[in-house]
Design a protein around this motif. Structure first.
Motif, PDB file in Angstrom:
ATOM      1  N   ASP A 112       0.838  -1.212   0.000  1.00 25.77           N
ATOM      2  CA  ASP A 112       0.000   0.000   0.000  1.00 25.77           C
ATOM      3  C   ASP A 112       0.863   1.249   0.000  1.00 25.77           C
ATOM      4  O   ASP A 112       0.615   2.197  -0.759  1.00 25.77           O
ATOM      5  CB  ASP A 112      -0.931   0.021   1.227  1.00 25.77           C
ATOM      6  N   LYS A 113       1.891   1.263   0.848  1.00 21.11           N
ATOM      7  CA  LYS A 113       2.775   2.437   0.890  1.00 21.11           C
ATOM      8  C   LYS A 113       3.547   2.565  -0.430  1.00 21.11           C
ATOM      9  O   LYS A 113       3.771   3.675  -0.921  1.00 21.11           O
ATOM     10  CB  LYS A 113       3.732   2.341   2.086  1.00 21.11           C
ATOM     11  N   ALA A 114       3.930   1.431  -1.022  1.00 19.44           N
ATOM     12  CA  ALA A 114       4.681   1.472  -2.283  1.00 19.44           C
ATOM     13  C   ALA A 114       3.806   2.026  -3.413  1.00 19.44           C
ATOM     14  O   ALA A 114       4.300   2.695  -4.317  1.00 19.44           O
ATOM     15  CB  ALA A 114       5.186   0.081  -2.641  1.00 19.44           C
ATOM     16  N   ARG A 115       2.494   1.765  -3.328  1.00 18.78           N
ATOM     17  CA  ARG A 115       1.575   2.261  -4.374  1.00 18.78           C
ATOM     18  C   ARG A 115       1.473   3.782  -4.352  1.00 18.78           C
ATOM     19  O   ARG A 115       0.994   4.395  -5.290  1.00 18.78           O
ATOM     20  CB  ARG A 115       0.184   1.639  -4.209  1.00 18.78           C
ATOM     21  N   GLN A 116       1.937   4.402  -3.256  1.00 19.85           N
ATOM     22  CA  GLN A 116       1.898   5.870  -3.190  1.00 19.85           C
ATOM     23  C   GLN A 116       3.212   6.510  -3.668  1.00 19.85           C
ATOM     24  O   GLN A 116       3.357   7.730  -3.666  1.00 19.85           O
ATOM     25  CB  GLN A 116       1.631   6.310  -1.745  1.00 19.85           C
ATOM     26  N   LEU A 117       4.193   5.697  -4.037  1.00 23.22           N
ATOM     27  CA  LEU A 117       5.487   6.245  -4.469  1.00 23.22           C
ATOM     28  C   LEU A 117       5.366   6.880  -5.855  1.00 23.22           C
ATOM     29  O   LEU A 117       4.549   6.427  -6.673  1.00 23.22           O
ATOM     30  CB  LEU A 117       6.525   5.118  -4.553  1.00 23.22           C
ATOM     31  N   PRO A 118       6.189   7.898  -6.160  1.00 23.96           N
ATOM     32  CA  PRO A 118       6.124   8.503  -7.494  1.00 23.96           C
ATOM     33  C   PRO A 118       6.354   7.494  -8.622  1.00 23.96           C
ATOM     34  O   PRO A 118       5.818   7.649  -9.712  1.00 23.96           O
ATOM     35  CB  PRO A 118       7.258   9.556  -7.462  1.00 23.96           C
ATOM     36  N   ILE A 119       7.148   6.431  -8.346  1.00 24.63           N
ATOM     37  CA  ILE A 119       7.442   5.457  -9.418  1.00 24.63           C
ATOM     38  C   ILE A 119       6.365   4.379  -9.538  1.00 24.63           C
ATOM     39  O   ILE A 119       6.461   3.497 -10.392  1.00 24.63           O
ATOM     40  CB  ILE A 119       8.808   4.760  -9.174  1.00 24.63           C
ATOM     41  N   ALA A 120       5.314   4.463  -8.693  1.00 17.44           N
ATOM     42  CA  ALA A 120       4.330   3.375  -8.616  1.00 17.44           C
ATOM     43  C   ALA A 120       3.730   3.029  -9.982  1.00 17.44           C
ATOM     44  O   ALA A 120       3.561   1.857 -10.316  1.00 17.44           O
ATOM     45  CB  ALA A 120       3.231   3.724  -7.622  1.00 17.44           C
ATOM     46  N   GLY A 121       3.445   4.048 -10.781  1.00 15.43           N
ATOM     47  CA  GLY A 121       2.798   3.826 -12.073  1.00 15.43           C
ATOM     48  C   GLY A 121       3.662   3.037 -13.040  1.00 15.43           C
ATOM     49  O   GLY A 121       3.167   2.512 -14.043  1.00 15.43           O
ATOM     50  N   ARG A 122       4.953   2.943 -12.742  1.00 13.15           N
ATOM     51  CA  ARG A 122       5.865   2.245 -13.667  1.00 13.15           C
ATOM     52  C   ARG A 122       6.245   0.853 -13.158  1.00 13.15           C
ATOM     53  O   ARG A 122       7.064   0.170 -13.760  1.00 13.15           O
ATOM     54  CB  ARG A 122       7.113   3.103 -13.878  1.00 13.15           C
ATOM     55  N   ILE A 123       5.652   0.469 -12.002  1.00 16.88           N
ATOM     56  CA  ILE A 123       5.980  -0.844 -11.422  1.00 16.88           C
ATOM     57  C   ILE A 123       4.779  -1.768 -11.592  1.00 16.88           C
ATOM     58  O   ILE A 123       3.640  -1.328 -11.525  1.00 16.88           O
ATOM     59  CB  ILE A 123       6.232  -0.710  -9.898  1.00 16.88           C
TER      60      ILE A 123
END
Ligand code: UGA
Length: 437
Positions: free
Chosen positions: A353-364
């Protein structure tokens, strides 16, 4: 005792819950009204083993309350703990504006003798500034300032607080010391009483030393790789010397998190500011950066080009048993792989959940299980040593991957076992068993 904690983040909330657990009456304060509203509904904003149960238990028992009203906090507490963030500024020095603001806010609410305790990690001499500030806004206030640094680790915060190695109390008045001793009476731990400046310095010096230990073993791991030695054996041999100890000698892709990188930069800035440069710590930082560089190079050397390669990354939290991804080396690693054009499939047991808020989330690509992340991958990278990653069905993982390359950035797995499963396995500083054929 009646205790108030200003700031209900990792340190504030966990400290408040543990103080309530041992029988104190605790009021946790935060100016984030949404956070207080969630806490009042019994929702705990962070994952920390044992914390949620402890908070709910103590709320039910009436020993733990929450408010967004700082004045109420000051009025109702005999001891006021300050546990607000002290983030880094661009030059590495500490941004003390939250501490200063709290000092200003609490000053007019002081209506009887109060002990104002700094729990946030702050530069040496901050206590003096806090006292000065309170005096400026409330010249007649009856109070003492105390430094009481916190040594809890994320992921084991509750246990660290309930059974601390030591309690440090930096104080300059007997009256304040007597109150602090009462606060800590229920805890079984050695208490070190110092002046305020020394207590503040202990915190930065301790964290910097731990980071130094990690960089030391990471530098040794590079020598192990170059010479054919095994860093695990070397760490064991060094650590058996009681003067050194085995802990914090785990080689890996470097230290991260919201404390070590920030506190090291702060300590360097503090030393510079005092006119006594601490260059040793700059090398500690460089080794940490180089360790990730070396790891990325090892992946690149094996895959030749990373462009269009599918890479599975297990673990995105900055360490196991937490959902915290702040300053996680695993995140840095993913960024580096993405920058070289790789497709990155990530799994983490708690930090998704926290990782989904990272700026790079859309590219993972986020995956539900480690096995799913490994499916179709040309390399598997272990970035956080969650114990469950040691328990997966590696035969199935091997069959699901396009190529059998494993880069273990935390030395979680056994090289020989991985070889038996048919993997080309590479750990950190573990050259002998790891020929990349
Ligand atoms: C650290 C300190 O350990 C705590 O005592 C301190 O209270 C806290 O900072 C703080 O100042 O608030 P924490 O950042 O939660 O605690 O986590 P650690 O367990 O210390 O790990 C920090 C980083 O070092 C992680 O990225 C971890 O993976 C790495 N590490 C740790 C290694 O690479 N090797 C090791 O042997 C140990």
């Amino acid at each position: 005792m009646k205790l108030s904690i200003i700031g209900s983040g990792y340190v504030g909330l966990t400290t408040g819950a543990c103080f309530a657990e041992v029988g104190h009456e605790v009021l946790c304060v935060d100016n984030d009204e949404a956070k207080i509203a969630r806490l009042l509904k019994g929702e705990i904003p962070i994952y920390e083993p044992g914390l949620s149960e402890m908070v709910l238990r103590n709320v039910a028992a009436g020993r733990l309350r929450f408010t967004s009203d700082t004045h109420e906090g000051v009025r109702s507490g005999d001891v006021i703990f300050i546990a607000v963030p002290t983030p880094p500024q661009a030059d590495g020095s500490v941004d003390l504006s939250f501490i200063e603001k709290v000092a200003r806010e609490i000053a007019p609410a002081i209506d009887s003798y109060k002990v104002v305790v700094d729990k946030s990690t702050v530069p040496v001499k901050t206590g003096e500034k806090v006292a000065e500030t309170i005096r400026r806004y409330a010249p007649d206030a009856d109070f003492d300032v105390v430094s009481n640094p916190e040594f809890l680790r994320e992921g084991s915060a509750v246990a660290d607080l309930m059974q601390p190695d030591r309690i440090v109390i930096g104080v300059n008045s007997d009256r304040a010391l007597a109150r602090m001793q009462k606060v800590y009476e229920p805890f079984v731990a050695p208490v070190l009483v110092t002046d305020i400046n020394s207590a503040e310095l202990i915190k930065h010096a301790a964290n910097s030393f731990l980071a130094l230990k990690i960089s030391y073993i990471n530098a040794v791991s590079a020598i192990c790789e170059a010479s054919g030695a095994d860093v695990l054996k070397v760490a064991e041999g060094i650590g058996m010397d009681k003067r050194i100890g085995r802990s914090f000698l785990n080689a890996g892709i470097g230290y991260g998190g919201s404390c070590f990188p920030k506190d090291l930069a702060a300590f360097i800035a503090i030393a510079d500011d005092l006119g006594v440069p601490f260059d040793l710590l700059k090398e500690v930082q460089h080794i940490n950066t180089r360790q990730l560089d070396r790891f990325v190079k090892a992946i690149r050397d094996s895959l030749w080009v990373l462009q269009e390669k599918t890479i599975a990354v297990w673990g995105i939290a900055f360490k196991p048993h937490t959902d915290d991804v702040r300053c996680s080396v695993a995140v840095d690693l993913v960024e580096r792989l993405l920058a070289e054009g790789a497709r990155v499939r990530v799994h983490d047991p708690k930090a998704m959940d926290k990782a989904r808020q990272l700026p790079i989330a859309g590219r993972i690509e986020f995956c539900e299980s480690p096995e799913e992340a490994a499916t179709g991958a040309e390399a598997l990278v272990i970035a956080t040593e969650w114990p469950e990653y040691g328990q997966v069905d590696f035969a199935a993982v091997r069959a699901a991957m396009q190529a059998p390359l494993v880069f273990d950035g935390r030395n979680l797995l056994d090289p020989l076992t991985m070889k038996r499963f048919g993997f080309n396995y590479r750990g950190i500083g573990r050259a002998p068993a790891l020929p990349l054929s």
